[in-house]
Write a protein that holds these residues in place. Structure first.
Motif, mmCIF file in Angstrom:
data_model
loop_
_atom_site.group_PDB
_atom_site.id
_atom_site.type_symbol
_atom_site.label_atom_id
_atom_site.label_comp_id
_atom_site.label_asym_id
_atom_site.label_seq_id
_atom_site.Cartn_x
_atom_site.Cartn_y
_atom_site.Cartn_z
ATOM 1 N N GLY A 147 -4.748 -45.901 2.051
ATOM 2 C CA GLY A 147 -5.217 -44.395 2.855
ATOM 3 C C GLY A 147 -6.134 -43.923 1.437
ATOM 4 N N ILE A 148 -6.699 -44.843 0.146
ATOM 5 C CA ILE A 148 -7.736 -43.739 -0.631
ATOM 6 C C ILE A 148 -8.451 -43.854 -0.298
ATOM 7 N N ASP A 149 -9.340 -43.247 -0.572
ATOM 8 C CA ASP A 149 -11.024 -43.506 -0.279
ATOM 9 C C ASP A 149 -11.751 -44.606 -1.021
ATOM 10 N N GLY A 150 -12.721 -45.133 -0.061
ATOM 11 C CA GLY A 150 -13.241 -46.519 -1.303
ATOM 12 C C GLY A 150 -13.780 -46.206 -2.496
ATOM 13 N N VAL A 151 -14.606 -45.199 -2.201
ATOM 14 C CA VAL A 151 -16.001 -44.759 -3.563
ATOM 15 C C VAL A 151 -14.707 -44.313 -4.826
ATOM 16 N N TRP A 152 -13.210 -43.633 -4.262
ATOM 17 C CA TRP A 152 -12.514 -43.032 -5.560
ATOM 18 C C TRP A 152 -11.381 -44.170 -5.979
ATOM 19 N N VAL A 153 -11.488 -45.384 -5.034
ATOM 20 C CA VAL A 153 -10.948 -46.636 -5.540
ATOM 21 C C VAL A 153 -11.942 -47.863 -6.132
ATOM 22 N N GLY A 154 -13.349 -47.384 -6.298
ATOM 23 C CA GLY A 154 -13.897 -47.856 -7.060
ATOM 24 C C GLY A 154 -14.442 -47.521 -8.285
ATOM 25 N N SER A 155 -14.450 -46.364 -8.082
ATOM 26 C CA SER A 155 -14.434 -45.615 -9.184
ATOM 27 C C SER A 155 -13.089 -45.982 -10.811
ATOM 28 N N LEU A 156 -12.066 -46.055 -9.648
ATOM 29 C CA LEU A 156 -10.694 -45.675 -10.366
ATOM 30 C C LEU A 156 -10.636 -47.239 -11.509
ATOM 31 N N LEU A 157 -10.797 -48.372 -9.795
ATOM 32 C CA LEU A 157 -10.785 -49.875 -10.927
ATOM 33 C C LEU A 157 -11.828 -49.603 -11.442
ATOM 34 N N PHE A 158 -12.914 -49.423 -12.280
ATOM 35 C CA PHE A 158 -14.202 -49.687 -13.144
ATOM 36 C C PHE A 158 -13.243 -48.730 -13.994
ATOM 37 N N GLY A 159 -13.287 -47.494 -14.122
ATOM 38 C CA GLY A 159 -12.587 -46.945 -15.207
ATOM 39 C C GLY A 159 -11.645 -47.382 -16.243
ATOM 40 N N ALA A 160 -10.682 -47.943 -15.041
ATOM 41 C CA ALA A 160 -9.724 -48.894 -16.382
ATOM 42 C C ALA A 160 -9.931 -50.047 -16.548
ATOM 43 N N LYS A 161 -10.897 -50.889 -15.617
ATOM 44 C CA LYS A 161 -11.002 -51.907 -16.515
ATOM 45 C C LYS A 161 -11.690 -52.033 -17.991
ATOM 46 N N ILE A 162 -12.398 -50.732 -18.081
ATOM 47 C CA ILE A 162 -13.964 -50.693 -18.814
ATOM 48 C C ILE A 162 -12.751 -50.043 -20.434
ATOM 49 N N PHE A 163 -11.530 -49.543 -19.908
ATOM 50 C CA PHE A 163 -10.582 -49.255 -20.906
ATOM 51 C C PHE A 163 -10.421 -50.161 -21.584
ATOM 52 N N ASP A 164 -9.481 -51.146 -20.229
ATOM 53 C CA ASP A 164 -8.601 -52.072 -20.491
ATOM 54 C C ASP A 164 -9.629 -53.026 -21.549
ATOM 55 N N ALA A 165 -10.828 -53.358 -21.512
ATOM 56 C CA ALA A 165 -11.835 -53.848 -22.125
ATOM 57 C C ALA A 165 -11.647 -54.245 -23.531
ATOM 58 N N PHE A 166 -11.699 -52.579 -24.083
ATOM 59 C CA PHE A 166 -11.400 -53.085 -25.438
ATOM 60 C C PHE A 166 -9.742 -53.432 -25.707
ATOM 61 N N VAL A 167 -9.272 -53.517 -24.547
ATOM 62 C CA VAL A 167 -7.572 -53.706 -25.443
ATOM 63 C C VAL A 167 -7.951 -55.099 -25.466
ATOM 64 N N ASP A 168 -8.662 -55.970 -24.823
ATOM 65 C CA ASP A 168 -8.544 -57.316 -24.878
ATOM 66 C C ASP A 168 -9.499 -57.638 -26.322
ATOM 67 N N LEU A 169 -9.854 -56.970 -26.292
ATOM 68 C CA LEU A 169 -10.453 -57.055 -28.218
ATOM 69 C C LEU A 169 -10.058 -56.778 -29.691
ATOM 70 N N PHE A 170 -8.951 -55.679 -28.617
ATOM 71 C CA PHE A 170 -8.001 -55.385 -30.038
ATOM 72 C C PHE A 170 -6.376 -56.493 -29.876
ATOM 73 N N VAL A 171 -5.909 -56.807 -29.247
ATOM 74 C CA VAL A 171 -5.297 -58.547 -28.823
ATOM 75 C C VAL A 171 -5.746 -58.895 -29.239
ATOM 76 N N GLY A 172 -6.872 -59.715 -28.994
ATOM 77 C CA GLY A 172 -7.762 -60.280 -29.565
ATOM 78 C C GLY A 172 -7.666 -60.620 -31.616
ATOM 79 N N LYS A 173 -7.838 -59.159 -32.074
ATOM 80 C CA LYS A 173 -7.635 -59.258 -33.495
ATOM 81 C C LYS A 173 -6.225 -59.169 -34.051
#
Length: 471
Positions: free
Chosen positions: A53-79
């Motif tokens: 029952g979480i608001d759609g805008v908050w869900v979108g913001s959650l997914l966006f913020g989490a993915k941006i953070f984790d995208a940098f994890v990919d670079l770190f793991v690749g290195k």
């Protein structure tokens, strides 16, 4: 053509020749990945909005913020993967052996059945923490797995067979999750489709169990034959400089972002389209099967299309064709779900062709990287591509949740909220016009990709000469 040696030079160990075991083992890797991705990437927005029952805008913001953070994890793991110490079991296989535990466990935790009974603040905190954990777990699995293709063999023909095996593996589990999950997690209450928290939890357990078993198969059946110690400790500045020179990689990354956005939004939009507009759960199962099924159907033709027309040329034509067909589907405004499914199957072929060839695209950009920088950095290249895909997933999460709110969709913890006719029609437009715009944009971007068929053939010969001189 240079054939992969059966000796690991740096370790002095003899290995078995490349064989069907490697193809099956590598296929099981993405088979396992997509048991989990098919559940989370397609259904997490639906779960957060309709079950928690979480608001759609908050869900979108959650997914966006989490993915941006984790995208940098990919670079770190690749290195880290590129710099990992060579061992008798390889450089990348140990990651798979270890990462499977956390990755499978976090998916189960994400769908704990009592979370929807907690206060809203705690639901939101739980969703954020577990989603970030999921993304980190995925990075530690997918980056070493994707990079491992170059370590299993150095033969470009065998690279193609591994890439095809991977695509088929992902299509099987992705298609099965798309087909069966809607049948299990939805139930009919007062004539409406309602998602069940407990059913989602049971599905998560099954998917995690299948993935865990599949990762064991990947570890057991694959062998890393090509292991080379890094020539030097590449600094972060040097890495960025090399990436900046790789025009092919940069353009591919941008196009891949659009494709990933479309892939995720298609799964989300189709779920709402078939449950709210068509009100047909069976048609939804088939629609989600199409998302992956077209890849399996197109797999036998990928090699011929590449040889006849080239990867770039084939992908651009397919993307423009699919975009045009989605516009036709929107104008037709079908009311029969089965007629719509026929057109949808053909329309998904455009993105399907690109997804089938994307691993070959990445291999080409790695070769191009070696030419323009003089360095072979497979883990970093794959990590950067995975980085771009996470950005695409973040954008998709932001658009998916926000667009539902913008069109007036009413979120509910029970799934019983009645949508207006206007909202229902907007869902139909969203499911067709969004992929039309996204796929056309990806096609336009690929027009600037420098490696056409002729250039790719010339580059392959140059790489062969470079490797021959270094051996």
């Amino acid at each position: 053509m240079k054939v992969a040696r059966n000796i690991i030079p740096s370790l002095g160990q003899e290995t078995r020749p490349f064989a069907w075991k490697d193809k099956i083992g590598y296929a099981f890797g993405d088979l396992s990945n997509c048991w989990l991705l098919g559940l989370v990437n397609t259904f997490i927005t639906i779960y957060y909005v309709t079950v928690l029952g979480i608001d759609g805008v908050w869900v979108g913001s959650l997914l966006f913020g989490a993915k941006i953070f984790d995208a940098f994890v990919d670079l770190f793991v690749g290195k880290l993967a590129d710099m990992a110490k060579l061992t008798p079991e390889g450089r990348f296989r140990p990651w798979i052996r270890k990462a499977k535990w956390f990755f499978c466990a976090i998916v189960i935790v994400m769908f704990l059945p009592f979370i929807h009974t907690l206060p809203m603040t705690w639901r939101m905190v739980f969703a954020f923490i577990t989603y970030v954990g999921y993304d980190i777990g995925y990075s530690t699995m997918i980056v070493p797995y994707g990079s491992m293709i170059a370590a299993i063999t150095s033969d470009p023909v065998e690279h193609t067979s591994l890439s095809t095996s991977r695509s088929v593996g992902s299509a099987i589990s992705g298609g099965l999750t798309g087909f069966f999950i809607p049948m299990v997690v939805y139930s009919t209450v007062n004539g409406q489709q309602v998602a069940s928290a407990m059913n989602f939890f049971f599905v998560a357990i099954v998917c995690a169990g299948l993935a865990f078993a599949g990762y064991n198969v990947t570890y057991k059946l694959t062998t890393e034959r090509v292991q080379v110690e890094p020539k030097e400790n590449i600094t972060f500045a040097q890495m960025l400089s090399g990436i900046g020179k790789n025009r092919a990689l940069l353009i591919l990354i941008i196009a891949d972002v659009f494709i990933v956005v479309n892939q995720i939004l298609a799964g989300t939009a189709n779920t709402f389209l078939f449950t709210t507009y068509f009100e047909n759960k069976s048609a939804l199962a088939i629609a989600l099967l199409f998302t992956y099924g077209t890849v399996a159907v197109l797999a036998p033709f990928a090699k011929w299309l590449t040889a006849r027309f080239g990867k770039k040329e084939t992908s651009i034509a397919a993307l423009f064709f699919s975009a045009a067909l989605y516009v036709v589907m929107d104008l037709a405004h079908f009311t029969n779900p089965w007629v719509y499914l026929v057109f949808m199957f053909v329309a998904t072929a455009g993105a399907g062709i690109f997804n089938l060839m994307v691993w070959a695209f990445i291999a080409d950009t790695a070769d191009y990287h070696q030419i323009v920088t003089g360095r072979r950095e497979d883990g970093t290249i794959y990590g950067l591509n995975s980085f771009s895909r996470k950005i695409g997933q973040a954008i998709a999460g932001l658009i998916g949740g926000s667009m539902l709110t913008m069109i007036g969709y009413i979120a509910s913890t029970t799934g019983g909220a009645k949508q207006t006719t206007q909202v229902v029609n907007r869902i139909y437009d969203l499911a067709n016009l969004l992929p039309a715009v996204i796929l056309a944009s990806a096609g336009i971007i690929l027009l600037f990709y420098p490696l056409n068929r002729k250039k790719s053939e010339e580059m392959a010969k140059e790489i062969e000469k470079i490797n021959a001189n270094e051996s």
